[in-house]
Motif scaffolding. Structure first.
Motif, PDB file in Angstrom:
ATOM      1  N   GLU A 288      -8.583 -70.934  44.819  1.00 53.26           N
ATOM      2  CA  GLU A 288      -9.856 -70.262  45.079  1.00 53.26           C
ATOM      3  C   GLU A 288      -9.772 -69.252  46.211  1.00 53.26           C
ATOM      4  OE1 GLU A 288      -9.441 -73.468  44.769  1.00 53.26           O
ATOM      5  OE2 GLU A 288     -10.511 -73.958  42.907  1.00 53.26           O
ATOM      6  N   HIS A 289      -8.909 -69.497  47.186  1.00 48.75           N
ATOM      7  CA  HIS A 289      -8.796 -68.579  48.318  1.00 48.75           C
ATOM      8  C   HIS A 289      -7.922 -67.394  47.938  1.00 48.75           C
ATOM      9  CE1 HIS A 289      -8.154 -67.205  52.471  1.00 48.75           C
ATOM     10  NE2 HIS A 289      -9.274 -67.866  52.728  1.00 48.75           N
ATOM     11  N   ASP A 290      -8.234 -66.221  48.496  1.00 52.40           N
ATOM     12  CA  ASP A 290      -7.540 -64.993  48.095  1.00 52.40           C
ATOM     13  C   ASP A 290      -6.196 -64.774  48.788  1.00 52.40           C
ATOM     14  OD1 ASP A 290      -9.600 -64.299  46.376  1.00 52.40           O
ATOM     15  OD2 ASP A 290     -10.641 -63.075  47.883  1.00 52.40           O
ATOM     16  N   SER A 291      -5.856 -65.592  49.771  1.00 52.86           N
ATOM     17  CA  SER A 291      -4.655 -65.298  50.563  1.00 52.86           C
ATOM     18  C   SER A 291      -3.387 -65.292  49.714  1.00 52.86           C
ATOM     19  CB  SER A 291      -4.529 -66.289  51.720  1.00 52.86           C
ATOM     20  OG  SER A 291      -4.500 -67.615  51.249  1.00 52.86           O
ATOM     21  N   HIS A 292      -3.296 -66.188  48.731  1.00 50.50           N
ATOM     22  CA  HIS A 292      -2.080 -66.239  47.916  1.00 50.50           C
ATOM     23  C   HIS A 292      -1.952 -64.993  47.042  1.00 50.50           C
ATOM     24  CE1 HIS A 292      -3.892 -67.354  43.924  1.00 50.50           C
ATOM     25  NE2 HIS A 292      -4.875 -67.726  44.710  1.00 50.50           N
ATOM     26  N   LEU A 293      -3.086 -64.380  46.679  1.00 48.39           N
ATOM     27  CA  LEU A 293      -3.043 -63.187  45.836  1.00 48.39           C
ATOM     28  C   LEU A 293      -2.393 -62.013  46.564  1.00 48.39           C
ATOM     29  CD1 LEU A 293      -6.600 -63.342  44.206  1.00 48.39           C
ATOM     30  CD2 LEU A 293      -4.415 -64.030  43.200  1.00 48.39           C
ATOM     31  N   TYR A 294      -2.624 -61.924  47.874  1.00 54.30           N
ATOM     32  CA  TYR A 294      -2.001 -60.848  48.637  1.00 54.30           C
ATOM     33  C   TYR A 294      -0.486 -61.021  48.696  1.00 54.30           C
ATOM     34  CZ  TYR A 294      -6.465 -58.952  50.159  1.00 54.30           C
ATOM     35  OH  TYR A 294      -7.706 -58.363  50.184  1.00 54.30           O
ATOM     36  N   LEU A 295      -0.022 -62.255  48.845  1.00 50.61           N
ATOM     37  CA  LEU A 295       1.417 -62.495  48.868  1.00 50.61           C
ATOM     38  C   LEU A 295       2.033 -62.161  47.512  1.00 50.61           C
ATOM     39  CD1 LEU A 295       4.013 -63.494  50.154  1.00 50.61           C
ATOM     40  CD2 LEU A 295       3.321 -65.837  49.599  1.00 50.61           C
ATOM     41  N   LYS A 296       1.357 -62.533  46.445  1.00 50.12           N
ATOM     42  CA  LYS A 296       1.900 -62.274  45.110  1.00 50.12           C
ATOM     43  C   LYS A 296       1.937 -60.775  44.811  1.00 50.12           C
ATOM     44  CE  LYS A 296       0.509 -66.817  43.444  1.00 50.12           C
ATOM     45  NZ  LYS A 296      -0.479 -67.613  42.675  1.00 50.12           N
ATOM     46  N   ARG A 297       0.895 -60.055  45.217  1.00 50.39           N
ATOM     47  CA  ARG A 297       0.902 -58.606  44.988  1.00 50.39           C
ATOM     48  C   ARG A 297       1.987 -57.937  45.835  1.00 50.39           C
ATOM     49  NH1 ARG A 297      -2.944 -55.042  43.312  1.00 50.39           N
ATOM     50  NH2 ARG A 297      -3.341 -56.693  41.790  1.00 50.39           N
ATOM     51  N   ALA A 298       2.140 -58.384  47.072  1.00 53.64           N
ATOM     52  CA  ALA A 298       3.194 -57.825  47.927  1.00 53.64           C
ATOM     53  C   ALA A 298       4.567 -58.069  47.320  1.00 53.64           C
ATOM     54  CB  ALA A 298       3.118 -58.435  49.326  1.00 53.64           C
ATOM     55  N   THR A 299       4.767 -59.239  46.739  1.00 55.97           N
ATOM     56  CA  THR A 299       6.044 -59.568  46.113  1.00 55.97           C
ATOM     57  C   THR A 299       6.321 -58.648  44.932  1.00 55.97           C
ATOM     58  OG1 THR A 299       5.820 -61.891  46.781  1.00 55.97           O
ATOM     59  CG2 THR A 299       7.366 -61.410  45.008  1.00 55.97           C
ATOM     60  N   VAL A 300       5.290 -58.383  44.119  1.00 58.19           N
ATOM     61  CA  VAL A 300       5.456 -57.488  42.970  1.00 58.19           C
ATOM     62  C   VAL A 300       5.774 -56.066  43.430  1.00 58.19           C
ATOM     63  CG1 VAL A 300       4.229 -56.379  41.055  1.00 58.19           C
ATOM     64  CG2 VAL A 300       4.029 -58.845  41.390  1.00 58.19           C
ATOM     65  N   LEU A 301       5.036 -55.570  44.405  1.00 67.92           N
ATOM     66  CA  LEU A 301       5.266 -54.202  44.881  1.00 67.92           C
ATOM     67  C   LEU A 301       6.627 -54.058  45.552  1.00 67.92           C
ATOM     68  CD1 LEU A 301       1.735 -53.333  46.320  1.00 67.92           C
ATOM     69  CD2 LEU A 301       2.848 -52.273  44.346  1.00 67.92           C
ATOM     70  N   ALA A 302       7.085 -55.111  46.210  1.00 70.12           N
ATOM     71  CA  ALA A 302       8.394 -55.067  46.869  1.00 70.12           C
ATOM     72  C   ALA A 302       9.539 -55.018  45.862  1.00 70.12           C
ATOM     73  CB  ALA A 302       8.565 -56.268  47.792  1.00 70.12           C
ATOM     74  N   ALA A 303       9.242 -55.348  44.600  1.00 73.15           N
ATOM     75  CA  ALA A 303      10.261 -55.313  43.551  1.00 73.15           C
ATOM     76  C   ALA A 303       9.924 -54.291  42.468  1.00 73.15           C
ATOM     77  CB  ALA A 303      10.396 -56.698  42.914  1.00 73.15           C
ATOM     78  N   ALA A 304       8.965 -53.413  42.743  1.00 78.61           N
ATOM     79  CA  ALA A 304       8.470 -52.490  41.719  1.00 78.61           C
ATOM     80  C   ALA A 304       9.521 -51.498  41.242  1.00 78.61           C
ATOM     81  CB  ALA A 304       7.250 -51.726  42.249  1.00 78.61           C
TER      82      ALA A 304
END
Length: 324
Positions: A288-304
């Motif tokens: 429910e908390h958004d903090s994990h979404l930021y980590l997941k998006r950062a991980t995707v962008l770091a491997a884009a």
């Protein structure tokens, strides 16, 4: 060189931030993802195109606003901060590729939102559907294909669609080394937005959450993590703004500065998003908390653009780097 945003650029960023908060907040993105529909939906994507977001840096003949990478950075910073879903990065880069290849018709179709562009990553497709265009980048330029068929797969980021490419039809090829550099700059801007978002999230929580009768922000471990996030944001903002100017001016050192911005931003965003979860304790691990979404998006962008180590090549290429 003045790296401070102009009043116009600040206004552009503020407008984007307000629009995203109202029309495409994270809660709505979550709902769209849960419904397995397009991310974002067709109407929202059309509205983004109507705001000029997909053609900020394109020539007027291609349906663009004839601005520059500096303005694109201001927008992408807000897209990162708001975790906006959708193929913004690939679509803007794809429009630039089409314009550089002399295909004003394709660039204009991307800019007006009638065609989306997915990003190709080692046989995987990010935010792509059948009928969309597919952008593949390399150090020498890029290619645009038309997706015929994809097979959905699970994505680490629930707000990013992922699939395997089954079949695509070649469309055009452009040799332009600055295309990848522009990609590095825009991805770095999104990652900067993530750093700023999790920094603000942690500071707010650390000031309101109490433990042992004191705000947890007074504890050394928490305050140091918050300070590291602030330093990470500070380190990226100047580098990404400078890299944007180098890309626009087509300077020989553009690839160096763009890669530097991307590497610093990727490392800072992943570390900051991880520390944000630590600052939130158990809350950070809940869906429910958004903090994990930021980590997941950062991980995707770091491997884009492939393994992050590939972005180190422009940094190690020159025996001596002249700072202009």
């Amino acid at each position: 060189m003045n790296l401070a945003p102009s009043d116009f650029q600040d206004e552009l960023a503020a407008t984007a931030r307000q629009w995203l908060a109202k029309e495409l907040p994270i809660a709505r993105s979550r709902a769209l993802a849960a419904d397995h529909g397009d991310l974002p939906d067709a109407e929202t994507w059309s509205q983004c195109a109507g705001l000029g977001w997909l053609g900020l840096g394109l020539p007027e003949a291609c349906g663009g606003l004839e601005l520059g990478a500096a303005e694109e950075v201001m927008l992408f910073r807000e897209l990162g901060r708001g975790l906006a879903p959708g193929p913004f990065l690939a679509s803007v880069l794809g429009a630039h590729a089409a314009a550089a290849a002399g295909r004003a018709d394709i660039a204009a179709a991307i800019a007006d939102g009638s065609r989306r562009v997915a990003l190709s990553l080692s046989g995987r497709v990010l935010d792509g559907r059948a009928g969309d265009l597919l952008l593949t980048l390399d150090e020498n330029g890029g290619a645009l294909d038309e997706i015929v068929e994809v097979a959905p797969i699970t994505s680490v980021d629930p707000l990013t669609r992922a699939s395997s490419l089954v079949r695509a039809t070649p469309l055009l090829r452009i040799d332009d080394t600055l295309l990848l550099s522009r990609g590095h700059v825009l991805a770095a801007a999104q990652l900067l937005g993530i750093v700023e978002a999790v920094r603000d999230m942690s500071v707010a929580y650390a000031g309101s959450r109490t433990q042992f009768g004191r705000p947890i922000g007074s504890f050394q471990a928490v305050k140091h993590r918050c300070a590291d996030m602030a330093v990470a944001a500070y380190a990226v903002v100047g580098q990404v703004n400078q890299a944007a100017l180098y890309v626009d001016a087509q300077r020989p050192a553009a690839a160096f500065h763009a890669a530097a911005a991307y590497v610093v931003a990727a490392r800072g965003a992943v570390r900051s998003a991880t520390d944000n979860i630590q600052n939130h304790g158990g809350i950070g691990f809940t869906w429910e908390h958004d903090s994990h979404l930021y980590l997941k998006r950062a991980t995707v962008l770091a491997a884009a653009f492939g393994p992050l180590r590939q972005a180190h090549r422009p940094l190690m290429a020159p025996s001596r780097q002249e700072f202009e």
